[in-house]
Design an enzyme around this catalytic site. Structure first.
Site, PDB file in Angstrom:
ATOM      1  N   ASP A  58      -2.128  -4.195  -3.433  1.00 14.84           N
ATOM      2  CA  ASP A  58      -3.257  -3.571  -2.734  1.00 14.84           C
ATOM      3  C   ASP A  58      -4.583  -4.310  -2.928  1.00 14.84           C
ATOM      4  OD1 ASP A  58      -1.485  -1.730  -1.795  1.00 14.84           O
ATOM      5  OD2 ASP A  58      -2.059  -0.135  -3.177  1.00 14.84           O
ATOM      6  N   THR A  93       3.856  -2.525  -8.109  1.00 21.04           N
ATOM      7  CA  THR A  93       5.240  -2.226  -7.738  1.00 21.04           C
ATOM      8  C   THR A  93       6.245  -3.197  -8.340  1.00 21.04           C
ATOM      9  OG1 THR A  93       4.453  -1.315  -5.668  1.00 21.04           O
ATOM     10  CG2 THR A  93       6.757  -1.938  -5.724  1.00 21.04           C
TER      11      THR A  93
HETATM   12  N1  ASP Z   1      -0.118   0.507  -5.208  1.00 21.15           N
HETATM   13  C1  ASP Z   1       0.535  -0.710  -5.663  1.00 21.15           C
HETATM   14  C2  ASP Z   1      -0.522  -1.589  -6.286  1.00 21.15           C
HETATM   15  O1  ASP Z   1      -1.250  -2.234  -5.586  1.00 21.15           O
HETATM   16  C3  ASP Z   1       1.208  -1.354  -4.521  1.00 21.15           C
HETATM   17  C4  ASP Z   1       1.898  -2.652  -4.858  1.00 21.15           C
HETATM   18  O2  ASP Z   1       2.059  -3.047  -5.976  1.00 21.15           O
HETATM   19  O3  ASP Z   1       2.325  -3.310  -3.912  1.00 21.15           O
HETATM   20  O4  ASP Z   1      -0.615  -1.614  -7.487  1.00 21.15           O
END
Ligand code: ASP
Length: 350
Positions: free
Chosen positions: A95, A18
């Site tokens: 994640d 993100t």
């Molecule tokens: N789905 C994303 C990831 O882990 C969530 C984030 O970046 O916070 O790559």
């Protein structure tokens, strides 16, 4: 891409997640931004008198797609640039960040420079983002030195919101809150407010005699098995008989307790007799396994299960993959699981 030529120097590695996203002004969709344009999006970085270079995974990955091959890639980048930078900041999806931080802590043997992972809950291009502060503070920590020129935090850490934590002690605890990571069983290495308040007595002190040694190998024939009341024999049996299975992280109740049913203990005993390593960690967020404490835990000891102490699941599973990947014998792996390699468990060395 070199942004500045003054010291200190930090290499920023963007893996994905993100933090590196911006909103497409026309479509409103979130897209990965090109790190060559980092200054455009984080002009605050200009105020550091640092040499900041960046490396971007191409394509960037959502951290749910993280794999040991990417960990090896990260280690390769750090090893290649080890002498040219004072510290490293890895931007990573939240994640699986705790898995990557744990894996890197084992792979970067005798690390004597900061490797700080961070990310964010909101993309860096969003007005209310937590990404900018996380990024800026992570860079500052990666570059921080004692008056004698040695780094303040020469270990793999996660910095998030206001806490600097030992990487192999962290867990993601919140999918929404900016304060998304915790180190339940080891105190934070620094608290960040108006000042960055480091806790030097908690931070690893590298041995200057020991040479940095990168490792790349993993064996992923492992599984995490979480117990629950009512778990069925056929389920446990099929997991423990999975082809090529070499190790199990068994998430037990409380201080390391499990059902006393005969079929369960027999299945575990049969697995350890076949050379499968079973490591007992607790499902509780805090505290350690003490198999000697209750009869229910004692049966596990007798079945050949070893203690994972106060290890996080992320650390236990990556440590097993790391040790298995290096072709160590069953006995050697059991010996090393029983010891702290890089501060991942609380256990007094004998
Ligand atoms: N789905 C994303 C990831 O882990 C969530 C984030 O970046 O916070 O790559």
């Amino acid at each position: 891409m070199v942004l500045y030529n003054k010291y200190p120097s930090v290499l920023l590695i963007y893996t994905g997640g993100t933090i590196g996203m911006i909103e497409n002004s026309e479509t409103g969709a979130l897209e990965n931004f090109n790190f060559d344009h980092l200054l455009k999006h984080v002009p605050e970085l200009k105020r550091f008198n640092y040499r900041i270079s960046s490396y971007q995974f191409n394509p960037p990955i959502d951290s749910s797609d993280m794999e040991p091959s990417y960990w090896a890639k990260l280690v390769k980048i750090i090893n290649y640039n080890y002498d040219s930078f004072d510290g490293f900041v890895i931007l990573h999806g939240t994640d699986t960040m705790a898995y990557t931080a744990s894996a890197l802590s084992f792979m970067l043997e005798n690390l004597a420079k900061p490797v700080i992972l961070t990310g964010s809950q909101l993309p860096i291009g969003v007005l209310r983002t937590d990404g900018k502060e996380n990024l800026i503070t992570a860079i500052e920590i990666a570059a921080a030195k004692h008056p004698d020129g040695t780094p303040i935090v020469p270990e793999v850490c996660i910095f998030f919101e206001n806490l600097l934590m030992r990487g192999n002690r962290t867990t993601k605890i919140n999918a929404e809150n900016f304060n998304a990571f915790r180190s339940h069983n080891y105190p934070a290495l620094a608290h960040v407010g108006i000042h960055i308040k480091y806790e030097p007595h908690l931070i690893h002190k590298p041995d200057p005699e020991k040479v940095f040694k990168p490792h790349y190998l993993f064996d992923t024939n492992v599984v995490i098995l979480s117990l629950f009341p009512g778990i069925q024999e056929n389920v446990v049996s099929s997991i423990l008989h999975a082809p090529n299975l070499k190790a199990v992280v068994l998430r037990t109740f409380g201080s390391g307790n499990a059902p006393q049913k005969e079929w369960f203990i027999n299945l575990l005993k049969d697995a350890t007799d076949r050379g499968i390593i079973i490591v007992n960690i607790t499902q509780c967020s805090s505290g350690a396994v003490e198999m000697e404490r209750y009869e229910t835990g004692y049966h596990l000891l007798e079945a050949g299960v070893i203690s994972g102490y106060d290890s996080t699941p992320e650390s236990a599973v990556t440590k097993l993959m790391f040790l298995l990947g290096h072709g160590l014998s069953n006995q050697e792996i059991r010996y090393r699981m029983n010891r702290s390699l890089v501060g991942e468990i609380t256990k007094r060395e004998r």
